[in-house]
Design a protein around this motif. Structure first.
Motif, PDB file in Angstrom:
ATOM      1  N   GLU A 271       0.851  -1.185   0.000  1.00  0.00           N
ATOM      2  CA  GLU A 271       0.000   0.000   0.000  1.00  0.00           C
ATOM      3  C   GLU A 271       0.888   1.235   0.000  1.00  0.00           C
ATOM      4  N   ARG A 272       0.404   2.312  -0.579  1.00  0.00           N
ATOM      5  CA  ARG A 272       1.130   3.585  -0.540  1.00  0.00           C
ATOM      6  C   ARG A 272       1.077   4.107   0.892  1.00  0.00           C
ATOM      7  N   MET A 273       2.250   4.409   1.447  1.00  0.00           N
ATOM      8  CA  MET A 273       2.335   4.882   2.831  1.00  0.00           C
ATOM      9  C   MET A 273       2.868   6.299   2.847  1.00  0.00           C
ATOM     10  N   ALA A 274       2.288   7.126   3.708  1.00  0.00           N
ATOM     11  CA  ALA A 274       2.766   8.494   3.854  1.00  0.00           C
ATOM     12  C   ALA A 274       3.749   8.592   5.013  1.00  0.00           C
ATOM     13  N   CYS A 275       3.259   8.344   6.243  1.00  0.00           N
ATOM     14  CA  CYS A 275       4.151   8.480   7.398  1.00  0.00           C
ATOM     15  C   CYS A 275       4.882   7.186   7.723  1.00  0.00           C
ATOM     16  N   GLY A 276       4.223   6.042   7.541  1.00  0.00           N
ATOM     17  CA  GLY A 276       4.842   4.756   7.846  1.00  0.00           C
ATOM     18  C   GLY A 276       4.837   4.390   9.316  1.00  0.00           C
TER      19      GLY A 276
ATOM     20  N   CYS B 283      -0.995   8.882  10.145  1.00  0.00           N
ATOM     21  CA  CYS B 283      -1.802   9.567   9.136  1.00  0.00           C
ATOM     22  C   CYS B 283      -3.034   8.780   8.694  1.00  0.00           C
ATOM     23  N   LEU B 284      -3.094   7.491   9.002  1.00  0.00           N
ATOM     24  CA  LEU B 284      -4.224   6.624   8.618  1.00  0.00           C
ATOM     25  C   LEU B 284      -4.411   6.581   7.096  1.00  0.00           C
ATOM     26  N   GLY B 285      -3.324   6.727   6.381  1.00  0.00           N
ATOM     27  CA  GLY B 285      -3.425   6.725   4.924  1.00  0.00           C
ATOM     28  C   GLY B 285      -3.312   5.357   4.293  1.00  0.00           C
TER      29      GLY B 285
ATOM     30  N   ILE C 146      -1.941  -0.675   7.799  1.00  0.00           N
ATOM     31  CA  ILE C 146      -1.002  -1.640   7.223  1.00  0.00           C
ATOM     32  C   ILE C 146       0.410  -1.402   7.746  1.00  0.00           C
ATOM     33  N   CYS C 147       0.794  -0.161   7.961  1.00  0.00           N
ATOM     34  CA  CYS C 147       2.161   0.132   8.371  1.00  0.00           C
ATOM     35  C   CYS C 147       2.441  -0.235   9.826  1.00  0.00           C
TER      36      CYS C 147
END
Length: 276
Positions: A231-236, A240-242, A261-262
């Motif tokens: 999945e595309r992660m912003a903060c990791g 951010c719940l992205g 996921i992160c």
């Protein structure tokens, strides 16, 4: 649901030992860092660019870790990874890790194991295979097979590395490498029996493996299937719940049928995920 043993986010400045291009657009980066000491198959690290216009880190799965070094294999897809691909021996890079939950290796004890990797899901399977093979003389898996999926001959990378740790079966979209078809087609064609499936790759592949595992269960076979979700992660780090995914049970953090996921992942047992 998997639970991390240690939620501390560790930062480090890693030194580049070497970098090479494995095939067009696929790079192998070896870093010297103390973060390697705690790395587990299925985890990832965040690498930071020096360009101030790129604030978000680049999450990259761990291909291998040993004796203070991390090996990362990644695809160059944009400006951020393009900057990383220019790193050379002696350069440094800022990073955080090791992040997320990895694979449950204890599930493999005495079992027939298949490790499935597709595309950029192949690198973490190499780390997994190496550790499982090392355990075989001390209560590890009874058998160990890697099934690797590629688009075509031009996209093959890491294939020879897997030969050191077990049997290897390949498949490709156009039939130029191994079986013509999917990794599930290859498993069926080879009549591979397994008790535990570990997998990482694109979502269509993981869905197919989840269906395959369910089919096996319906015939009375007790099979476990662990998948690492891409999945595309912003903060990791879960802030951010992205990168949420739908889950079968209510998540303790969000109180809904979602998991980050992160943090709760990226590895899940297939029964934990709401696939439909």
């Amino acid at each position: 649901m998997n639970e991390s043993k240690d939620r501390r986010i560790r930062e480090a400045t890693a030194r580049v030992i070497r970098q090479e291009e494995l095939t067009e657009g696929i790079c192998s980066l070896v870093l010297e860092t103390g973060l390697a000491d705690d790395a587990q198959p299925g985890q990832f690290v965040n690498l930071y660019c020096t360009d101030g216009a790129r604030l978000l880190p680049r999450p990259i799965s761990i291909c291998d870790a040993s004796e203070g070094t991390l090996r990362l294999v990644y695809r160059v897809v944009g400006g951020g990874t393009g900057e990383l691909s220019a790193l050379a021996a002696g350069d440094t890079v800022r990073m955080t890790g090791c992040l997320g939950n990895g694979y449950d290796l204890t599930a493999a004890a005495g079992k027939r194991v298949i490790a499935v990797g597709g595309g950029l899901g192949i690198p973490p399977m190499l780390f997994l295979m190496r550790l499982l093979e090392a355990d075989r003389s001390a209560g590890g898996p009874a058998s160990l097979t890697a099934v690797l999926g590629y688009r075509d001959l031009r996209t093959v990378f890491l294939r020879d590395d897997f030969d050191r740790f077990g049997s290897v079966v390949t498949a490709s979209d156009d039939g130029s490498v191994g079986y013509h078809g999917t990794v599930v087609d290859a498993i069926r064609e080879e009549k591979l029996a397994c008790d535990v499936l570990y997998a990482c790759g694109p979502m269509p592949m993981l869905r197919a493996l989840a269906r395959f595992a369910e089919e096996q269960r319906q015939t009375g076979k007790d099979i476990k299937c662990y998948v690492s979700l891409e999945e595309r992660m912003a903060c990791g780090i879960g802030a951010c719940l992205g990168c949420v995914t739908r889950t079968a049970a209510v998540d303790e953090h969000s109180r809904v049928h979602n998991a980050r996921i992160c943090v709760e992942g990226p590895v899940f047992e297939v029964s934990e995920i709401a696939w439909d």
